[in-house]
Design an enzyme around this catalytic site. Structure first.
Site, PDB file in Angstrom:
ATOM      1  N   GLU A  92       0.639  -0.194  -1.714  1.00  0.00           N
ATOM      2  CA  GLU A  92       1.863  -0.950  -1.444  1.00  0.00           C
ATOM      3  C   GLU A  92       2.328  -1.716  -2.668  1.00  0.00           C
ATOM      4  OE1 GLU A  92       1.298  -3.576   1.862  1.00  0.00           O
ATOM      5  OE2 GLU A  92       0.111  -2.058   2.909  1.00  0.00           O
ATOM      6  N   CYS A 105       5.438  -6.928  -7.275  1.00  0.00           N
ATOM      7  CA  CYS A 105       4.038  -7.222  -6.983  1.00  0.00           C
ATOM      8  C   CYS A 105       3.331  -5.884  -6.827  1.00  0.00           C
ATOM      9  CB  CYS A 105       3.955  -8.028  -5.689  1.00  0.00           C
ATOM     10  SG  CYS A 105       2.267  -8.255  -5.106  1.00  0.00           S
ATOM     11  N   CYS A 116     -12.400 -10.650   1.667  1.00  0.00           N
ATOM     12  CA  CYS A 116     -11.953 -11.980   2.080  1.00  0.00           C
ATOM     13  C   CYS A 116     -11.570 -11.946   3.567  1.00  0.00           C
ATOM     14  CB  CYS A 116     -10.762 -12.438   1.238  1.00  0.00           C
ATOM     15  SG  CYS A 116     -11.159 -12.550  -0.513  1.00  0.00           S
ATOM     16  N   CYS A 119      -7.708 -11.454   4.687  1.00  0.00           N
ATOM     17  CA  CYS A 119      -6.874 -10.477   3.973  1.00  0.00           C
ATOM     18  C   CYS A 119      -6.939  -9.095   4.601  1.00  0.00           C
ATOM     19  CB  CYS A 119      -7.329 -10.416   2.516  1.00  0.00           C
ATOM     20  SG  CYS A 119      -6.419  -9.223   1.525  1.00  0.00           S
ATOM     21  N   CYS A 331       0.656  -8.189   1.244  1.00  0.00           N
ATOM     22  CA  CYS A 331       0.126  -6.879   0.887  1.00  0.00           C
ATOM     23  C   CYS A 331      -1.046  -6.444   1.747  1.00  0.00           C
ATOM     24  CB  CYS A 331      -0.230  -6.856  -0.586  1.00  0.00           C
ATOM     25  SG  CYS A 331       1.251  -6.675  -1.554  1.00  0.00           S
TER      26      CYS A 331
HETATM   27  N1  SAH Z   1      -7.653  -9.773  -5.405  1.00  0.00           N
HETATM   28  C1  SAH Z   1      -6.701 -10.663  -6.022  1.00  0.00           C
HETATM   29  C2  SAH Z   1      -5.261 -10.222  -5.920  1.00  0.00           C
HETATM   30  C3  SAH Z   1      -4.773  -9.665  -4.623  1.00  0.00           C
HETATM   31  S1  SAH Z   1      -4.557 -10.763  -3.273  1.00  0.00           S
HETATM   32  C4  SAH Z   1      -6.877 -12.066  -5.497  1.00  0.00           C
HETATM   33  O1  SAH Z   1      -7.682 -12.269  -4.604  1.00  0.00           O
HETATM   34  O2  SAH Z   1      -6.262 -12.984  -6.034  1.00  0.00           O
HETATM   35  C5  SAH Z   1      -3.164 -11.731  -3.692  1.00  0.00           C
HETATM   36  C6  SAH Z   1      -3.161 -13.085  -3.032  1.00  0.00           C
HETATM   37  O3  SAH Z   1      -2.860 -12.997  -1.633  1.00  0.00           O
HETATM   38  C7  SAH Z   1      -4.494 -13.819  -3.118  1.00  0.00           C
HETATM   39  O4  SAH Z   1      -4.279 -15.170  -3.422  1.00  0.00           O
HETATM   40  C8  SAH Z   1      -5.009 -13.650  -1.714  1.00  0.00           C
HETATM   41  O5  SAH Z   1      -6.027 -14.571  -1.425  1.00  0.00           O
HETATM   42  C9  SAH Z   1      -3.754 -13.811  -0.918  1.00  0.00           C
HETATM   43  N2  SAH Z   1      -3.834 -13.371   0.474  1.00  0.00           N
HETATM   44  C10 SAH Z   1      -4.504 -12.342   0.992  1.00  0.00           C
HETATM   45  N3  SAH Z   1      -4.314 -12.270   2.328  1.00  0.00           N
HETATM   46  C11 SAH Z   1      -3.496 -13.277   2.655  1.00  0.00           C
HETATM   47  C12 SAH Z   1      -2.917 -13.733   3.878  1.00  0.00           C
HETATM   48  N4  SAH Z   1      -3.171 -13.128   5.009  1.00  0.00           N
HETATM   49  N5  SAH Z   1      -2.106 -14.807   3.818  1.00  0.00           N
HETATM   50  C13 SAH Z   1      -1.835 -15.431   2.649  1.00  0.00           C
HETATM   51  N6  SAH Z   1      -2.337 -15.052   1.476  1.00  0.00           N
HETATM   52  C14 SAH Z   1      -3.170 -13.987   1.467  1.00  0.00           C
END
Ligand code: SAH
Length: 343
Positions: A92, A105, A116, A119, A331
């Site tokens: 995506e 992005c 995480c 996510c 994403c």
């Molecule tokens: N792996 C990298 C980049 C991809 S995630 C990282 O962790 O930074 C990009 C951002 O989106 C990160 O800050 C991640 O923690 C956040 N993110 C992921 N899922 C999310 C959600 N459901 N709501 C808000 N932010 C989210």
């Protein structure tokens, strides 16, 4: 033998491949310029001799991403893409319009192995790393599809860029190449969940990009629960690496903090976050957590309160504007829908 990924190559590398062919040295740059202006067919490279075009066709491929799904927000101009890759995998990207221009992005991996808890990208683990050419193609396709010049890139889509270090760095060099898309490194943000050795390697390169660190918690107890990476490199180690990064590059780090109701949004959390970041050249981005199917994400009602505590303590902080709320623009969600429902 398989075809070679020429879109991931620098002009000097293309030149090496052409050496046995007795071509003039400038051919490599011509090819590089064609590829990075968006041409994906060697036969269209009209200033190359026909036999060289044939040779290129027989030995190389020009990576591309195919738009499988395009969702445009009716609230703002955000456009979300589901792309398919050469091997049928899906990723995506999101195109966002800001006052200062268009930002894409991009994803850096198919899936993610960081796991995480909030996510969508990591739910099914990691499938493979993206090549630099697949990262470039996400930027090019979004620009071309909307007929706009992309001025900024954020590596915040699916995947962990520092878990795909070499390709991510190669991408940064290619996308900022003056004969390529020529997007300045100062206009690019790389986001990490806290891969400490990667942050230290990045510091050594002294690239003027913005480093964004997804911190999301002020202490190890909470962070261990929501981000497994913290059990490998804890907050003390992470902040130590961030300080080294700031010293080496003189650049301000941006900390991402997704507010989750009842998890990390208390007054104590805000005070603790302010105390661990005190004195650091940084900015905190507060993000309302996005709901994700299969994840128990509860939006926080305490965003303004959290922000005011940080501000009172002298921490530079803002709340991230939510774009594309009606199109699942966070994403990992589009691909999930595809995997589950087959669209
Ligand atoms: N792996 C990298 C980049 C991809 S995630 C990282 O962790 O930074 C990009 C951002 O989106 C990160 O800050 C991640 O923690 C956040 N993110 C992921 N899922 C999310 C959600 N459901 N709501 C808000 N932010 C989210």
């Amino acid at each position: 033998m398989g075809l070679i990924d020429i879109k991931s190559m620098f002009p000097e590398e293309i030149e090496e491949y052409l050496k046995p062919l007795n071509q003039p040295a400038y051919r490599a740059m011509q090819i590089f310029e064609w590829i990075h202006s968006g041409v994906s067919d060697f036969h269209k490279m009209s200033n190359l001799p026909i036999n060289l075009r044939e040779y290129l066709c027989n030995n190389f491929y020009i990576a591309d991403v195919k738009i499988e799904k395009r969702l445009e927000s009716s609230i703002d101009d955000t456009v979300k893409y589901l792309y398919s890759l050469r091997d049928g995998e899906h990723i995506e990207s999101v195109l966002m319009r800001y006052k200062h221009g268009y930002t894409v992005c991009i994803s850096t991996q198919v899936g993610c192995r960081m796991g995480c808890s909030f996510c969508a990208s990591g739910i099914d683990g990691m499938v493979r790393n993206l090549t630099a050419s697949e990262m470039i193609s996400q930027v090019m396709t979004a620009g071309k599809d909307n007929n706009v010049r992309i001025s900024n890139v954020v590596m915040m889509g699916m995947g962990e860029p520092l878990d795909n270090f070499d390709n991510s760095i190669r991408f940064l060099r290619l996308v900022s190449h003056e004969k390529g898309l020529n997007i300045g490194l100062r206009h690019i943000t790389l986001s990490t969940c806290g891969v400490v050795p990667g942050i230290l390697r990045l510091a050594e390169l002294k690239m003027p990009i913005t480093l964004s660190v997804s911190i999301h918690a002020p202490n190890d107890q909470i962070r261990n629960n929501i981000m497994p990476i913290n059990r490998k490199w804890n907050i003390v180690q992470l902040l130590e690496a961030c300080r080294e990064y700031i010293n080496a590059t003189n650049r301000r780090i941006s900390f991402e903090y997704a507010l989750m109701g009842g998890v990390n949004d208390s007054d104590e959390c805000a005070l603790e976050l302010a105390s661990i970041l005190k004195g650091m050249l940084c900015h905190v981005n507060l993000i309302p957590v996005n709901p994700v199917a299969g994840r128990e994400n509860v939006k926080s009602e305490r965003t303004n309160r959290f922000l005011s505590i940080l501000s009172d303590k002298g921490i530079n902080a803002t709340v991230r504007r939510t774009l594309g709320a009606d199109i699942n623009a966070s994403c990992g969600q589009l691909k999930r829908n595809l995997d589950k429902e087959g669209w």
